[in-house]
Write a protein that holds these residues in place. Sequence first.
Motif, PDB file in Angstrom:
ATOM      1  N   ILE A 172       0.898  -1.303  -0.078  1.00  0.00           N
ATOM      2  CA  ILE A 172      -0.177  -0.012   0.183  1.00  0.00           C
ATOM      3  C   ILE A 172       0.861   1.094  -0.103  1.00  0.00           C
ATOM      4  N   ALA A 173       0.653   2.024  -1.078  1.00  0.00           N
ATOM      5  CA  ALA A 173       1.769   3.394  -1.142  1.00  0.00           C
ATOM      6  C   ALA A 173       0.785   4.430  -1.019  1.00  0.00           C
ATOM      7  N   GLY A 174       1.037   5.361  -0.326  1.00  0.00           N
ATOM      8  CA  GLY A 174       0.373   6.691  -0.135  1.00  0.00           C
ATOM      9  C   GLY A 174       0.391   7.190   1.110  1.00  0.00           C
ATOM     10  N   GLN A 175       0.048   8.531   1.562  1.00  0.00           N
ATOM     11  CA  GLN A 175       0.258   9.065   2.680  1.00  0.00           C
ATOM     12  C   GLN A 175      -1.265   9.128   3.488  1.00  0.00           C
ATOM     13  N   PHE A 176      -1.143   7.997   4.377  1.00  0.00           N
ATOM     14  CA  PHE A 176      -2.583   7.753   5.072  1.00  0.00           C
ATOM     15  C   PHE A 176      -2.389   7.918   6.569  1.00  0.00           C
ATOM     16  N   ASP A 177      -3.601   7.601   7.486  1.00  0.00           N
ATOM     17  CA  ASP A 177      -3.321   7.886   9.124  1.00  0.00           C
ATOM     18  C   ASP A 177      -2.418   6.876   9.419  1.00  0.00           C
ATOM     19  N   PRO A 178      -1.803   6.891  10.385  1.00  0.00           N
ATOM     20  CA  PRO A 178      -0.837   5.941  11.070  1.00  0.00           C
ATOM     21  C   PRO A 178      -1.420   4.491  11.193  1.00  0.00           C
ATOM     22  N   MET A 179      -0.590   3.692  10.932  1.00  0.00           N
ATOM     23  CA  MET A 179      -0.746   2.203  11.213  1.00  0.00           C
ATOM     24  C   MET A 179      -2.199   1.502  10.743  1.00  0.00           C
ATOM     25  N   ILE A 180      -3.114   2.211   9.997  1.00  0.00           N
ATOM     26  CA  ILE A 180      -4.136   1.693   9.383  1.00  0.00           C
ATOM     27  C   ILE A 180      -3.923   0.641   8.127  1.00  0.00           C
ATOM     28  N   PRO A 181      -2.803   1.040   7.300  1.00  0.00           N
ATOM     29  CA  PRO A 181      -2.402   0.168   6.125  1.00  0.00           C
ATOM     30  C   PRO A 181      -1.531  -0.899   6.882  1.00  0.00           C
ATOM     31  N   ASP A 182      -0.940  -0.662   7.677  1.00  0.00           N
ATOM     32  CA  ASP A 182       0.145  -1.613   8.318  1.00  0.00           C
ATOM     33  C   ASP A 182      -0.777  -3.008   9.266  1.00  0.00           C
ATOM     34  N   ALA A 183      -2.013  -2.604   9.967  1.00  0.00           N
ATOM     35  CA  ALA A 183      -2.522  -3.384  10.501  1.00  0.00           C
ATOM     36  C   ALA A 183      -3.543  -4.418   9.443  1.00  0.00           C
ATOM     37  N   GLU A 184      -3.799  -3.732   8.206  1.00  0.00           N
ATOM     38  CA  GLU A 184      -4.489  -4.624   7.147  1.00  0.00           C
ATOM     39  C   GLU A 184      -3.353  -5.600   6.477  1.00  0.00           C
TER      40      GLU A 184
END
Length: 498
Positions: A172-184
């Motif tokens: 997942i590439a992009g500027q997102f809120d912390p840890m939401i993509p990491d958790a997915e």
Amino acid sequence: MLRLVPLGAAVRQLPAGPASRARAWAWAWPLGPGGVLPRRAGGSGWRPALKTPKGTRDHPPAHTALRDRLLAAVVACFKRHGAAAIDTPVLELRETLMGKYGEEAKLIYELQDQGGELLALRYDLTVPFARYLAMNKITNMKRYHIAKVYRRDNPATTRGRYREFYQCDFDIAGQFDPMIPDAECLKIVHEILSDLQLGDFLIKVNDRRILNGIFAVCGIPESKFITMCCSVDKLDKVPWEEVRSEMVGEKGLSPEAADHIGEYVQLHGGLELIEQLLQDPKLSQNKLAKEGLGDMKLLFEYLTLFGITGKISFDLSLARGLDYYTGVIFEAVLLQQENDHVEEPVSVGSVAGGGRYDGLVGMFDPKGRKVPCVGISIGIERIFSILEQRMKASGEKVRTTETQVLVATPHKHLLAARLKLISELWGAGIKAEMLYKKDPKLLKQLQYCEDMGIPLAAIVGDQELTDGVVKLRDVATRKEVDIPREKLVDEIRRRLEP
């Protein structure tokens, strides 16, 4: 006599033959025992030994079918989470790959100068993805990529470790809120390993910022952070005493500093450990470590909502030796192999890994613009080695084709009838086969169905042609029924419905 061109192997001059008048030959075969060239079996002539290069192998149909089944399960999960597929060249510019892998850069396959370009085979799929994002000015993307990568490693083929192997990446590439993509990403690893039913597993998580904070409070200069990560990364393979010895003896660390690091990197746990470290008088004063611990706490909150913290361990020994990781890192390992047929567990090491690499895209962008990224890679070859051994032990057979119907005839002079019927089935989208003989025996045709796992046989003889029917045989039960020819396709589809 031919003039021979040595190609790095011992060669011997061979007498010129008639072919030499048409073209020149270069012989470069290795000598056999006693300095004798190997003789072709059953006749004259010379040939090299036939083998695949070290750390590679051929995949026969049964292996390929099993691997395709695995890849389909992984791709289904990636698509379920909304990823699009991309592909990149197997070749990259050498400069693209260098400086991204730490001490593992020595495992990159470099190629000879190809007309002005210095090239190398890709080492992983992450660096090519970062190059792809920078080159195309993409700042937001969720992608998966399944392809072969190459590492000049010492292969351990019994543990699923090769020099040429598949990687299955989700990023997942992009500027997102912390840890939401990491958790997915961690949820995806959990889903895949659960779906494949490989046995019990554990997903270890850590953060490079926490590790760097530990090194800082232990008095390690920043210039040695990456090399210390490479040492700590070996803790899943060797005991702390050996890692400590490397730090002190090979990397010049003082025994006191090494012991101080050891107090931290041997810790593992969950939220309680995170809270404990947040209260640590030294770590809590380090900006990097405090940021990493704050994000780790947030990550565990999201993983609790996903319901998967029972398989997650905050493990300070996890380092992952690649240079490009900047934040959260993770690795999945199998704890045991649930297999009633094998007494000893199959040990294959880690089966997935990944992490956050926020600075990698900026290394390729002309203006240094960063695109935050996080991703995971599934070690499909190691998983394959487990399933391969499991199936070998159980005697289970894998279907290597998807043929649904064999078109058969009971006696001679009916090739035309078979060809017409199989053409009708192919035209209707039915997966069908027939034997490549004019007058095959019926018993041989039915035996082929059983050997290949073909569920149905469509038999057409003189009587069936007269009556306008086809005899449809269920291969497993051996029951046969006459079906009107115009209803045959519908009946086959009905029987094959899941």
